[in-house]
Enzyme design. Structure first.
Site: not given
Length: 292
Positions: A132, A137, A178, A197
């Site tokens: 993730h 990111h 997010e 993700s």
């Protein structure tokens, strides 16, 4: 439903030896099984994201030249990032306190969990792992405007914490970094790491009729609760990354005061002032609530 989690923030574990919670990634200690989990996740997302992720995310993946066969070494990623945008990736043991998380961002350090999920957790993991954090990111940190936004968010987080309004700012992070979507000439695209993700949420966020898709509005986002246990009921859409960076020029003090006087909105609510791009059917979450 909602907590004040900011990516790696809001942990309650005991601090490691270092004052800023960083640890050695211990890349050499990853097992063959752990590298295999990374490979499985990487390959299926890499096939799914072209035409769904924004161009900036895809370009970031190319620039980082991640190895799909093994978990990336944070030192190698940092070498690329530091040359491009001055960022680095630092390993942390999992969730860390808010003030630590914000301080890292404010100083252009991205704290990434160094563990990876088990093979039976491929599709859902509440606590962010290395897939993730790194796959989701880090590609966006190659983009200069987004990199500047993340630094500004870190500085804003330190202020929000001191003012006691962190919950409102946490929602901005959640619905942008997010779970953010961005408009393009070819339709909506993903830039949020929680979507990028996730194999299942990549499809849901863009193609399922159930969720609402609403134009990003700062005060609206600050009032909106979010889900940490399932797909989002609403996604907010920016027009460009410059729109996010412009938030760094705003005095949030008066906005916090206005928002505090207004009612909070449930995740699936449609507000009369919304810039509604798609009114969701709500079928997915309604079905989940009936089962529960």
């Amino acid at each position: 439903m909602e907590s004040t989690k900011h990516g790696a923030a809001a942990g309650d574990a005991k601090p490691p030896v270092s004052g800023n919670w960083t640890i050695d990634q211990e890349w050499e200690s990853y097992s063959a099984e752990e590298h295999a989990v990374w490979k499985t996740l990487y390959e299926r997302q890499s096939k799914l994201l072209p035409g769904r992720a924004c161009d900036e995310f895809v370009q970031g993946m190319r620039d980082l030249a991640m190895d799909g066969d093994r978990i990336p070494d944070f030192r190698r990623l940092s070498e690329v990032l530091e040359k491009r945008t001055g960022w680095s990736v630092v390993a942390v043991p999992g969730l860390v306190p808010d003030e630590v998380f914000f301080d890292h961002l404010a100083n252009r350090r991205f704290p990434a969990g160094q563990f990876i999920r088990r093979p039976d957790q491929l599709d859902y993991l509440e606590e962010p792992d290395v897939f993730h954090d790194v796959f989701g990111h880090v590609p966006m940190l190659v983009h200069p405007v987004f990199a500047d936004y993340m630094e500004a968010y870190g500085k804003g987080g330190l202020r929000a914490r001191s003012l006691g309004v962190l919950a409102h700012l946490a929602r901005v992070y959640w619905y942008t970094v997010e779970f953010g979507l961005i408009g393009s000439g070819d339709g909506l695209r993903i830039y949020g790491s929680g979507i990028a993700s996730s194999y299942t949420e990549t499809i849901f966020a863009l193609e399922d009729p159930s969720p609402n898709r609403i134009r990003f509005d700062l005060e609206r986002v600050m009032r909106t609760l979010y889900r940490i246990d399932d797909f989002q009921e609403t996604y907010f859409v920016i027009e460009s990354f410059d729109e996010l960076l412009a938030l760094a020029e705003i005095d949030f003090g008066p906005i916090y005061r206005r928002v505090a006087a207004l009612p909070e909105l449930e995740p699936g609510t449609i507000d009369p002032g919304d810039g509604l791009l798609h009114r969701g059917t709500g079928i997915y979450h309604a079905g989940r609530r009936r089962v529960a």
